[in-house]
Write an enzyme that holds these catalytic residues in place. Structure first.
Site, PDB file in Angstrom:
ATOM      1  N   ARG A 157      41.775   7.964  27.938  1.00  0.00           N
ATOM      2  CA  ARG A 157      42.092   7.389  28.910  1.00  0.00           C
ATOM      3  C   ARG A 157      41.104   6.393  29.778  1.00  0.00           C
ATOM      4  O   ARG A 157      40.127   6.959  30.128  1.00  0.00           O
ATOM      5  CB  ARG A 157      42.638   8.094  30.256  1.00  0.00           C
ATOM      6  N   HIS A 205      42.919   0.218  37.985  1.00  0.00           N
ATOM      7  CA  HIS A 205      42.070   1.396  38.625  1.00  0.00           C
ATOM      8  C   HIS A 205      41.422   0.796  39.590  1.00  0.00           C
ATOM      9  O   HIS A 205      40.176   0.749  39.671  1.00  0.00           O
ATOM     10  CB  HIS A 205      41.505   2.151  37.629  1.00  0.00           C
ATOM     11  N   GLU A 254      46.426   6.429  41.289  1.00  0.00           N
ATOM     12  CA  GLU A 254      46.205   7.072  42.802  1.00  0.00           C
ATOM     13  C   GLU A 254      46.626   6.125  43.709  1.00  0.00           C
ATOM     14  O   GLU A 254      45.840   5.835  44.857  1.00  0.00           O
ATOM     15  CB  GLU A 254      44.810   7.715  43.007  1.00  0.00           C
ATOM     16  N   ASN A 262      46.790  13.430  38.786  1.00  0.00           N
ATOM     17  CA  ASN A 262      45.357  13.816  38.905  1.00  0.00           C
ATOM     18  C   ASN A 262      45.274  15.017  39.890  1.00  0.00           C
ATOM     19  O   ASN A 262      45.652  15.080  40.940  1.00  0.00           O
ATOM     20  CB  ASN A 262      44.613  12.553  39.469  1.00  0.00           C
ATOM     21  N   TYR A 281      42.291  17.808  41.588  1.00  0.00           N
ATOM     22  CA  TYR A 281      40.923  18.495  41.387  1.00  0.00           C
ATOM     23  C   TYR A 281      40.870  19.901  42.427  1.00  0.00           C
ATOM     24  O   TYR A 281      40.054  20.866  42.110  1.00  0.00           O
ATOM     25  CB  TYR A 281      39.892  17.454  42.287  1.00  0.00           C
ATOM     26  N   GLU A 313      43.735  13.454  35.182  1.00  0.00           N
ATOM     27  CA  GLU A 313      42.345  13.643  35.576  1.00  0.00           C
ATOM     28  C   GLU A 313      42.164  15.044  36.163  1.00  0.00           C
ATOM     29  O   GLU A 313      43.237  15.589  36.980  1.00  0.00           O
ATOM     30  CB  GLU A 313      41.930  12.791  36.673  1.00  0.00           C
TER      31      GLU A 313
HETATM   32  O1  LGS Z   1      36.163   8.851  40.123  1.00  0.00           O
HETATM   33  C1  LGS Z   1      37.237   9.310  40.500  1.00  0.00           C
HETATM   34  C2  LGS Z   1      37.528  10.930  40.473  1.00  0.00           C
HETATM   35  C3  LGS Z   1      36.623  12.001  41.181  1.00  0.00           C
HETATM   36  O2  LGS Z   1      36.896  12.088  42.196  1.00  0.00           O
HETATM   37  C4  LGS Z   1      38.579   8.618  40.077  1.00  0.00           C
HETATM   38  O3  LGS Z   1      38.054   7.144  39.684  1.00  0.00           O
HETATM   39  C5  LGS Z   1      39.816   8.722  40.879  1.00  0.00           C
HETATM   40  O4  LGS Z   1      40.598   8.330  40.173  1.00  0.00           O
HETATM   41  C6  LGS Z   1      39.910   9.912  41.347  1.00  0.00           C
HETATM   42  O5  LGS Z   1      40.283   9.886  42.791  1.00  0.00           O
HETATM   43  N1  LGS Z   1      38.638  10.963  41.406  1.00  0.00           N
HETATM   44  C7  LGS Z   1      38.213  11.681  42.386  1.00  0.00           C
HETATM   45  N2  LGS Z   1      38.578  12.064  43.657  1.00  0.00           N
HETATM   46  C8  LGS Z   1      38.609  12.428  44.987  1.00  0.00           C
HETATM   47  C9  LGS Z   1      39.524  12.614  45.620  1.00  0.00           C
HETATM   48  C10 LGS Z   1      39.020  13.187  46.989  1.00  0.00           C
HETATM   49  C11 LGS Z   1      40.292  13.758  47.632  1.00  0.00           C
HETATM   50  C12 LGS Z   1      39.780  14.408  48.776  1.00  0.00           C
HETATM   51  C13 LGS Z   1      41.013  15.246  49.467  1.00  0.00           C
HETATM   52  C14 LGS Z   1      40.772  15.555  50.839  1.00  0.00           C
HETATM   53  C15 LGS Z   1      42.028  16.105  51.724  1.00  0.00           C
END
Ligand code: LGS
Length: 488
Positions: A99, A144, A189, A329, A331, A396
């Site tokens: 991807r 993106h 996202e 996605n 995490y 992701e």
């Molecule tokens: O690099 C990004 C990854 C790594 O951490 C990627 O481009 C994104 O699509 C994705 O959002 N990614 C990412 N997300 C961090 C999201 C933080 C969410 C915190 C939630 C707190 C309530």
């Protein structure tokens, strides 16, 4: 959480699993393994060969103070020049798909479709050719976060015309690249863009335009996605026979207290349903609870109408069902509870719900990312239940740690999360078709610069050649793919 114990030490917490029979660790025959990346985070070559300026080029140059290490993606992993080496890495891992995203201003430097930058387009044609020649399926994200600056000067995602602009760009992509691509996702996202870039200030363009901006942004993104989906349907599907998915990012959720089960559902609707409900639910449209609470808040503030825009019935019908699969996605997770309504800066503030972190959850190298494997299963099952078991691609999943190549803690994270995903498939009938690790390479992590490393492959950013070195986790993932089993 009962199934895992983590022995936490800097780079080497060890996962101990209990009581799994071997067959529960096997992947379905047609399951697809992949990795993910995005253009601004890895390509570099920010102004090479006729590429136009994106909002991330501009933001990183003008607001380096808002990026933790004052860095930018001007060179990043230099994948613009090293894509062949990257494909060889992917091949050595044995992934089925890769991807990656396209930089809109690399293909259309002015943003508009009347000027195509042939060299930019050729970069993606060559990358796709190289992937296919090595047996790897390209999985393309159209957008993106790096749109051409011209559109931001006209309001970006708060301007309804963005729907037309991105559809024109997508048409060029389908025409030029579509014949070689089976999987597309449209917009990465949406809630992160809307909440962090138009309400908050942590992502470009960081405008902080107030509550209503995020709702207008989402409204336009959903319409844009549906326009692109139907355009593919009418103009390209017959010839190209690909799939177009809608991508959402969702947290795993657990009640903080036993009385908070309803809070989990409300939070889910604000976090996930906001994006997914209009497309994947039978009713179409935003979740009722969200519409009600936001209308209520608007009324309490003395406003004559809700801050949340409404779809006409025609749009509800047009958006409903506009996806061939759901891309997720994921995490990390949060505890949620019911609280009195209050003002604040998050999408759910003033709506009677609050999120927090369980102090017992193990840390990663990112303050926001706590390690909660069963949150992954929870969210896959909730989404499947809520939307009638749609086909899902995990686009992701991954973890940050700064362990260079001895990243045992990443192996533990991936193994424990993938195990939960397998349980959702095997025990709950969730239709997860594929899984992509974020990310293949350490890369530019937006406002976190190069301080958070998610790669299966270490990149030396002080070396002008951006040397790549496989990590422990890359070899582990390679073995999982080879054996199609997690018992490694
Ligand atoms: O690099 C990004 C990854 C790594 O951490 C990627 O481009 C994104 O699509 C994705 O959002 N990614 C990412 N997300 C961090 C999201 C933080 C969410 C915190 C939630 C707190 C309530």
């Amino acid at each position: 959480m009962a199934r895992y114990s983590f022995l936490v030490a800097t780079c080497s917490f060890i996962l101990v699993t209990h009581g799994f029979a071997d067959d529960t660790l096997s992947f379905p025959k047609d399951f697809l393994f992949g990795t993910a990346s995005s253009s601004y985070q890895i390509e570099g070559g920010w102004n090479e060969d006729g590429k136009g300026e994106s909002i991330w080029d501009q933001w990183a140059h003008e607001h380096s103070d808002l990026i933790i290490d004052h860095s930018n993606g001007d060179v990043a992993c230099n994948s613009y020049h090293k894509y062949k080496e990257d494909v060889q890495l992917l091949k050595s891992i044995g992934v089925n798909f890769y991807r990656f995203s396209l930089s809109w201003p690399r293909i259309l430097p002015t943003g508009y479709p009347n000027v195509i930058n042939q060299k930019g387009l050729d970069y993606y044609k060559n990358l796709i050719k190289e992937l296919l020649a090595n047996g790897i399926e390209p999985f393309v994200t159209l957008y993106h976060w790096d749109h051409p600056v011209i559109f931001e000067s006209m309001g970006g995602w708060t301007n309804e015309l963005m729907i037309e602009w991105i559809t024109d760009y997508a048409r060029i992509v389908f025409k030029e690249l579509g014949p070689s691509v089976k999987y597309f996702v449209t917009i990465n996202e949406p809630s992160d863009i809307c909440s962090e870039a138009y309400f908050g200030t942590t992502k470009a363009p960081g405008k902080n335009l107030g509550y209503s901006a995020q709702y207008i942004c989402m409204h336009n993104i959903l319409k844009a996605h549906a326009r692109i989906y139907h355009m593919y349907d009418t103009e390209f599907r017959k010839e190209q026979n690909g799939q177009v998915g809608f991508l959402i990012s969702c947290l795993g959720l657990f009640p903080k207290n036993s009385s908070d089960t309803e809070a989990v559902n409300v939070f889910f609707q604000f976090n996930c349903g906001w994006m997914a409900n209009p497309i994947f639910s039978n009713a179409g449209d935003y979740p009722t609870i969200m519409k009600e609470r936001i209308a209520d808040n608007s009324k309490l503030s003395g406003l004559p109408r809700s801050l949340m825009p409404t779809f006409t019935q025609k749009w509800v019908q047009y958006i409903k069902g506009a996806a061939d699969f759901l891309a997720l996605n994921h995490y990390t997770s949060r505890l949620v509870e019911t609280v009195p309504r209050q003002d604040g800066q998050k999408w759910y503030d003033n709506c009677g719900i609050k999120a927090s972190i369980d102090p017992s959850w193990p840390n990663s190298s990112s303050d926001w990312l706590k390690i909660v494997p069963d949150g992954f299963r929870m969210i896959i099952e909730k989404i499947s239940n809520e939307y009638g078991y749609p086909p899902i691609f995990i686009t992701e999943n991954g973890v940050s740690n700064n362990c260079h190549t001895s990243d045992y803690s990443r192996v533990s994270y991936l193994q424990s999360y993938m195990k939960e995903m397998l349980t959702a498939i095997n025990e709950s009938g969730c239709k997860v078709k594929g899984y992509a690790v974020w990310s293949v390479l350490d890369n530019f992590e937006w406002d976190r610069g190069y301080t958070e490393q998610f790669g299966l492959v270490y990149v030396n950013f002080t070396d002008p050649n951006r040397t790549r070195t496989p990590k422990q986790s890359m070899n582990w993932y390679k073995h999982v793919i080879e054996t199609r089993n997690l018992d490694v």
